[in-house]
Design a protein around this motif. Structure first.
Motif, mmCIF file in Angstrom:
data_model
loop_
_atom_site.group_PDB
_atom_site.id
_atom_site.type_symbol
_atom_site.label_atom_id
_atom_site.label_comp_id
_atom_site.label_asym_id
_atom_site.label_seq_id
_atom_site.Cartn_x
_atom_site.Cartn_y
_atom_site.Cartn_z
ATOM 1 N N VAL A 38 28.833 74.219 -66.972
ATOM 2 C CA VAL A 38 29.413 76.256 -67.310
ATOM 3 C C VAL A 38 30.419 76.205 -68.371
ATOM 4 O O VAL A 38 29.574 75.349 -68.988
ATOM 5 C CB VAL A 38 30.802 75.860 -66.247
ATOM 6 C CG1 VAL A 38 30.953 75.821 -64.865
ATOM 7 C CG2 VAL A 38 31.575 75.171 -66.720
ATOM 8 N N THR A 42 34.753 79.584 -68.242
ATOM 9 C CA THR A 42 34.548 79.871 -67.204
ATOM 10 C C THR A 42 36.040 79.116 -65.744
ATOM 11 O O THR A 42 37.169 78.407 -66.585
ATOM 12 C CB THR A 42 34.134 78.268 -66.027
ATOM 13 O OG1 THR A 42 32.148 79.206 -66.940
ATOM 14 C CG2 THR A 42 33.691 79.039 -64.733
ATOM 15 N N TRP A 76 29.242 74.699 -73.199
ATOM 16 C CA TRP A 76 28.987 74.292 -72.087
ATOM 17 C C TRP A 76 29.518 73.931 -71.949
ATOM 18 O O TRP A 76 30.406 72.099 -73.304
ATOM 19 C CB TRP A 76 28.096 74.238 -71.763
ATOM 20 C CG TRP A 76 26.627 75.091 -71.087
ATOM 21 C CD1 TRP A 76 27.419 77.045 -71.185
ATOM 22 C CD2 TRP A 76 25.379 75.497 -70.798
ATOM 23 N NE1 TRP A 76 26.076 77.320 -71.143
ATOM 24 C CE2 TRP A 76 25.201 76.588 -70.399
ATOM 25 C CE3 TRP A 76 25.168 74.462 -70.893
ATOM 26 C CZ2 TRP A 76 23.601 77.281 -69.741
ATOM 27 C CZ3 TRP A 76 23.429 74.252 -69.748
ATOM 28 C CH2 TRP A 76 22.701 75.751 -69.286
ATOM 29 N N GLU A 218 22.231 79.211 -61.831
ATOM 30 C CA GLU A 218 23.689 78.832 -62.833
ATOM 31 C C GLU A 218 24.767 80.038 -61.725
ATOM 32 O O GLU A 218 24.713 80.744 -61.556
ATOM 33 C CB GLU A 218 24.022 79.883 -63.902
ATOM 34 C CG GLU A 218 25.882 79.229 -64.305
ATOM 35 C CD GLU A 218 26.103 79.910 -65.245
ATOM 36 O OE1 GLU A 218 27.598 80.126 -65.378
ATOM 37 O OE2 GLU A 218 25.456 81.129 -66.019
ATOM 38 N N ARG A 221 29.766 79.452 -62.446
ATOM 39 C CA ARG A 221 30.717 80.936 -62.825
ATOM 40 C C ARG A 221 30.320 81.624 -61.930
ATOM 41 O O ARG A 221 31.719 82.478 -61.972
ATOM 42 C CB ARG A 221 30.263 81.247 -64.352
ATOM 43 C CG ARG A 221 30.906 81.714 -65.290
ATOM 44 C CD ARG A 221 29.924 82.674 -67.048
ATOM 45 N NE ARG A 221 28.914 82.368 -66.833
ATOM 46 C CZ ARG A 221 28.079 83.088 -67.918
ATOM 47 N NH1 ARG A 221 29.341 83.747 -68.504
ATOM 48 N NH2 ARG A 221 26.540 82.882 -67.864
ATOM 49 N N LEU A 225 34.113 83.032 -60.115
ATOM 50 C CA LEU A 225 34.301 84.850 -60.696
ATOM 51 C C LEU A 225 34.272 85.857 -59.620
ATOM 52 O O LEU A 225 35.034 86.691 -59.429
ATOM 53 C CB LEU A 225 33.454 85.718 -61.740
ATOM 54 C CG LEU A 225 33.306 84.983 -63.096
ATOM 55 C CD1 LEU A 225 32.557 85.890 -64.130
ATOM 56 C CD2 LEU A 225 35.111 85.116 -63.824
#
Length: 317
Positions: A38, A42, A76, A218, A221, A225
């Protein structure tokens, strides 16, 4: 009252953000095959679940290095994802279900759009450059292998359009790296998602809503969110409208990446590769999930010869 279906990263994050929820989760301890990486910004990621860090990214077309992106600080975090998700689950005060809002967070099992299987393995007995993530794009395939550090071992995996089961490819790849596989698993991934945020009173978040980036896969994240976006939207008079507004930037990036992935698949089928356009600026945008039409046009302008080869590949029968 909110009822959450599925307690992966997005569902667990929503429940933790709300504090209380009725929950439905069929699995026991969470595990899903992925890179477990991530971006450092994040939300809701405790430092105790970070097992490694990445500040350098290398990109290969086959065995040839085509680009590199480095940061002075880690960009990351690599997570003990299962332990992190369990911590979010434990923060939810379970309620009995009555009337109220339903949120679908069942990931690829509730999403719409084309899916593929990704396979990942924990591999030991390897030595690589520290704090470095590698992406390897094999010629003739649309997709990539990854090699991410993971606290003393490596997370090695891959996924490819048109490959029903990438497990043999990942096994072979790990063997070429000289490592020993400690664990090998696969999981579905929505790679060409159709965005579906739900309807008023019945919403979707994370991969179930199609909020996963097609070019990198990905999903952690955007899942977190989207959970936080919905948690805030539920406080308003028009939750669906507000939720859509809060995730609009994610949706726009996903739609652009879908178009690029379709282009990459067409090129691979004709012997070409979108990697011909790779430069440091474009690769940095790729890592940041900030690809844009402007950035692509700038990359095209820098490489007229590569553009000509790509056009020729697209016209080839």
């Amino acid at each position: 009252m909110v009822k959450i279906l599925g307690l992966g990263p997005s569902g667990a994050a929503l429940g933790a953000a709300l504090g209380k929820a009725a929950v439905v989760e069929r699995s026991g301890r969470y595990f899903k095959a992925c890179g477990e990486a991530v971006p450092v910004e994040t939300p809701m990621v405790g430092r105790e679940y970070i097992v490694d860090r990445v500040k350098k990214y290398r990109f290969f077309s086959g065995d040839r290095l085509i680009g590199e992106v480095s940061y002075s600080k880690p960009r990351w975090y690599i997570l003990d994802k299962a332990a992190w998700v369990e911590s979010l689950r434990s923060a939810i005060e379970a309620e009995e279900w009555g009337d109220g809002v339903v949120v679908d967070a069942r990931g690829p099992y509730a999403s719409r759009g084309e899916k593929l299987i990704v396979a990942m393995a924990y591999v030991e007995g390897m030595r690589r450059e520290e704090e470095t993530a590698d992406f390897i794009y094999p010629p003739g395939l649309t997709g990539f292998f990854w090699i991410f550090p993971h606290g003393g071992v490596y997370n090695v995996g891959g996924g490819f359009l048109g490959v029903r089961d990438p497990t043999p490819l990942v096994k072979e790849f790990a063997a070429r790296l000289g490592g020993r596989i400690r664990l090998l698993r696969g999981a579905p991934l929505t790679v060409m998602p159709q965005i579906d945020l739900g309807v008023e009173g019945s919403y979707k978040i994370g991969e179930a809503a199609g909020l996963v980036y097609p070019l990198t896969g990905e999903g952690i994240r955007p899942g977190v969110l989207s959970a936080l976006a919905l948690a805030e939207a539920l406080k308003t008079r028009r939750p669906l409208e507000e939720y859509g507004r809060r995730v609009r930037h994610i949706v726009r990036q996903i739609e652009l990446q879908k178009r690029l992935l379709s282009l990459a698949a067409r090129l691979a089928a004709r012997g070409g590769s979108i990697s011909l356009l790779a430069d440091d600026a474009l690769l940095r945008d790729y890592i940041e999930e900030e690809l844009s039409a402007r950035g692509l046009f700038l990359a095209l302008a820098k490489r007229p010869g590569a553009v000509a080869r790509l056009v020729a590949a697209l016209l080839r029968r």
